[in-house]
Design an enzyme around this catalytic site. Structure first.
Site, PDB file in Angstrom:
ATOM      1  N   ARG A 304     -26.322  44.082   9.543  1.00  0.00           N
ATOM      2  CA  ARG A 304     -27.724  43.865   9.176  1.00  0.00           C
ATOM      3  C   ARG A 304     -28.211  44.943   8.198  1.00  0.00           C
ATOM      4  O   ARG A 304     -29.093  44.699   7.379  1.00  0.00           O
ATOM      5  CB  ARG A 304     -28.627  43.755  10.409  1.00  0.00           C
ATOM      6  N   GLU A 707     -39.844  42.163  15.064  1.00  0.00           N
ATOM      7  CA  GLU A 707     -39.275  43.355  14.427  1.00  0.00           C
ATOM      8  C   GLU A 707     -39.852  43.725  13.058  1.00  0.00           C
ATOM      9  O   GLU A 707     -40.013  44.912  12.763  1.00  0.00           O
ATOM     10  CB  GLU A 707     -37.750  43.180  14.281  1.00  0.00           C
TER      11      GLU A 707
END
Ligand code: MTE
Ligand code: LUZ
Ligand code: MOS
Length: 751
Positions: A304, A707
């Site tokens: 990520r 997030e």
């Protein structure tokens, strides 16, 4: 529409792991953990501990019936040390006693003979010594080598970003009970009930269908319980298996801080090339991730980082390499943003470097390079971008030029206070990057009194997912939310769950719930048709969002009557539905694909005031324009944004995880590890919705919110930096986060 948990939270009636009434005969566990970061475990002497008051048994690696292995991605993580210790805090023995106090007292009597080996605590040092978790990962777009040759400006440098302690209010813990036929009931404070079930199955050798994991809610997880709840549940499970008694372990704060992993620290090298118009033409970046002593989730976190290494910008030539470096720290793990923030900090630093060197404003470079729809990301996905929209809306609402001018004016008046302003655009991909994880299930029962019970794979951890799921059911059925109860997350009701993570829990489990409710509703409407009644729900009900849902009282056909008619006609009032995000996929053999269902965008502007005598700072404001899609619940979503911003600011500024050169955690308590409190949060947090109407694969056209807002906090680092530069423009601080007051002070007076 409030968070459904708010009443029981305020009254102290919400049930967490440590509130579950204990059953007679319960034993309490306490771990004896390694005081040494790396060494040969010569012997463990448990005699004294075993004969201490109240102690029933002491367990070491040799006692395990199943495998001594809890690694979820790579099998490199023993539950209990065997032969070697790999980090300070690694569990070696488990003491079981009649009381919590007795277990803790006895744990300190365990003796281990450890022959120390060299400890590595730094990622670059691990890299230099060839200590890697796995082969590196790479992304490549265009041709950087050629592109750099044609650049008008090229800059290179290094950055560092630190770890972050999750500091969930509820510490890790588990409670296991024996059930008949050799099975186990496991209560766990986990984001991943299935991960716990698997870890327990591995260490006990008991098949998954005999292991029931049940989660009511968590007092916060933030990624720290995506994988790292497993160890404590496995320890309790093994203890129950060996003693046939219920076993509970609720970690003390300092045990939790010492024994569990945190956000991954990163060290990175960048090279950025711009043309004469300040367009970023080429970007070369190498990431060194400090993984800790075993893989845990380090590899998907590393991936990520690559996925977000260009943040919200279009760069036609990108070369990115990422190394997961194995060190002797507790295995680092998921933390809100999951490696994304670490990647974004580097490109923001590279842009700041270029702006300093060229004497232009940072936001000038940022603005010129924002993503547009149709741009290709370094991993091949063609983006549907709202980056430019979010930036211009934020500018028109908050007026960047005026905010910057106010700071400049203030700074001219001299004095030891200086103000800095920084823009922070974000772009965050929604979906698990590991495609098979993008699935969820929901079990819905409608009872004959008209009440509805829903179970899904989502775990409530304060983010309001249960409220959103209840809204989905109430909305599809057109009934009031009071009639819906979202029950515990339980592996017997919902199997093979993905963890509640990647901000996707409401999307995935909400969609599954919507499908289940729609199927039941379809059957109810067949009954309504047979009865020649109008179809359900009555007009004007059944919409999502913040609207009050539920038909007017006393309306016919009445919900309860319709449900009862259906039951009398032997119509199924239950449904178990499955949802899998369509259209996502990624091929690592070429490192290209379409991993994300969609992206979340936004732009924040952060204002800081630095006291240039003391190095201390305050945040005057964070004003953002955030892409909610069509919010299902604006109170919950605003709470997520405020919390995310403050947590992101903490990571970038005052939260400093410190390990010494022997791998011992020095910031091991709340006296030495500071998180933002009510005095240090920004004076103002302003949130504007960028309401997009683009269909986006999330439930009711909302967008995931958990997030992304954390990454607005990166703006805080650069706002402080602007203020430091205003004090002394020759002084260009290194890109070394967190920017603690001590570091600010040292930077201010370096020359
Ligand atoms: N909010 C609260 N109050 N507590 C938490 O632990 N975790 C965050 C975010 N918001 C968290 C939170 C993280 S890391 C994620 S991935 C998402 O919530 C998960 O929930 P969602 O998928 O329902 O957004
Ligand atoms: N967890 C995970 C995550 O396993 N995969 C992901 O892509 C992810 N992304 C964000 C947070 N947790
Ligand atoms: Mo969140 S880091 O996906 O648990």
């Amino acid at each position: 529409m409030k968070n459904l948990d708010s009443k029981s939270h305020v009254r102290g009636e919400s049930v967490y792991l440590d509130d579950i009434p204990v059953v007679e005969g319960t034993l309490y566990a306490c771990v004896f953990d390694s005081p040494v970061a790396h060494g040969k475990l010569r012997s463990v002497n448990t005699d004294e501990a075993a004969s201490a008051p109240g102690v029933v048994r002491v367990i070491t690696a040799n006692d395990l019936i199943g495998e001594n292995q809890i690694g979820g991605i790579l099998p490199d993580e023993p539950l209990l040390a065997n032969g070697e210790v790999h980090f300070c805090g690694m569990p070696i023995a488990v003491v079981l006693a009649e009381s919590d106090e007795q277990a803790r007292a006895a744990a300190s009597l365990v003796k281990a003979e450890i022959e120390p080996l060299e400890a590595i605590v730094d990622a670059r040092e691990a890299f230099a010594k060839g200590s890697l978790i796995a082969a590196p990962k790479r992304f490549k777009l265009g041709d950087t080598e050629k592109a750099f040759e044609s650049c008008a400006h090229v800059f290179e440098g290094k950055t560092r970003s630190g770890g972050q302690e999750h500091l969930y209010i509820e510490t890790q813990g588990a409670y296991t009970l024996p059930s008949e036929t050799g099975g186990l009931r496991v209560f766990s404070s986990t984001q991943g009930p299935t991960a716990v079930q698997k870890a327990v199955a591995s260490v006990t050798g008991i098949p998954m269908n005999l292991i029931e994991v049940d989660v009511t809610r968590l007092g916060g997880g933030f990624g720290g319980k995506e994988d790292q709840a497993n160890a404590w549940a496995a320890i309790c499970a093994v203890s129950t298996q060996l003693t046939k008694r219920p076993v509970k372990y609720s970690l003390h704060r300092m045990e939790d801080m010492r024994m569990t992993g945190k956000r991954h620290p990163y060290s990175s090298d960048y090279r950025i090339g711009l043309d004469a118009d300040l367009r970023i033409v080429a970007y070369d970046v190498v990431f060194y991730q400090n993984a800790g002593a075993s893989c845990d989730l380090s590899l998907p976190v590393l991936e990520r980082t690559l996925f977000h290494c260009t943040n919200s910008y279009f760069i036609p030539n990108v070369s990115a390499v990422a190394y997961s470096c194995k060190t002797n720290l507790p295995p680092n793990t998921a933390f809100r943003g999951f490696g994304g923030p670490q990647g974004m900090f580097v490109i923001e630093s590279a842009i700041a470097h270029a702006a300093d060197a060229l004497g232009v404003d940072r936001d000038e470079i940022q603005r010129r390079n924002l993503l547009s729809s149709g741009d290709e990301l370094p991993y091949g996905q063609i983006v549907e971008s709202e980056a430019r929209e979010a930036w211009s809306q934020a500018d028109s609402v908050y007026d960047f030029a005026t905010l910057k001018k106010e700071a400049d004016e203030f700074n001219k008046t001299g004095g030891h206070l200086k103000k800095g302003v920084a823009m922070m655009p974000i772009c965050f991909g929604i979906s698990f990057t590991k495609t098979p994880m993008n699935q969820a299930r929901s079990l819905v029962h409608v009872y004959t009194d008209g009440s509805v019970a829903v179970s899904t794979g989502a775990v409530e951890m304060g983010q309001g997912v249960n409220t959103k799921i209840a809204q989905v059911a109430a909305s599809v059925f057109g009934i009031s939310i009071e009639k819906v109860k979202v029950h515990t997350t339980n592996t017997l009701r919902i199997a093979n769950t993905s963890p509640t993570a990647a901000s996707a829990a409401a999307d995935l489990n909400g969609k599954a719930t919507q499908i289940a409710c729609e199927k039941i509703l379809e059957r109810l409407n067949e009954v309504a048709a047979e009865l020649e009644l109008e179809s359900w729900p009555p007009v004007g009900t059944g919409s999502g969002g913040d609207r009050q849902i539920g038909p007017p009282e006393g309306e016919t056909p009445n919900w309860v009557e319709l449900v009862n008619e259906a039951h009398l006609r032997r119509v199924n009032l239950s449904e178990h539905a499955h949802y899998a995000t369509p259209g996502v996929g990624f091929d690592w053999s070429v490192a290209k694909g379409h991993p994300f269902a969609y992206h979340v965008f936004g732009t924040a502007i952060v204002g800081a005031t630095v006291d240039c005598l003391r190095g201390t700072y305050e945040f005057d404001y964070v004003k953002c324009c955030h892409d909610f899609g069509q919010s299902m619940n604006s109170a919950v979503d605003r709470g997520q944004i405020e919390g995310g911003i403050v947590q992101g600011i903490g990571w970038m500024t005052i939260e400093e995880v410190v390990y010494d050169s022997e791998g011992r955690l020095r910031s091991n308590a709340l006296s030495t590890y500071k998180i933002p409190d009510v005095y240090s949060v920004p004076d103002e947090i302003a949130i504007e919705a960028l309401e997009t109407t683009r269909p986006n694969l999330a439930v009711f056209n909302s967008k995931a919110v958990g997030e992304p807002p954390l990454m607005y906090g990166i703006g805080a680092y650069f706002a402080i930096r602007e203020a430091v530069k205003a004090f002394d423009k020759e002084n260009l601080p290194a890109f070394d986060a967190p920017f603690t007051a001590e570091k600010v002070l040292m930077n201010l007076h370096r020359s």
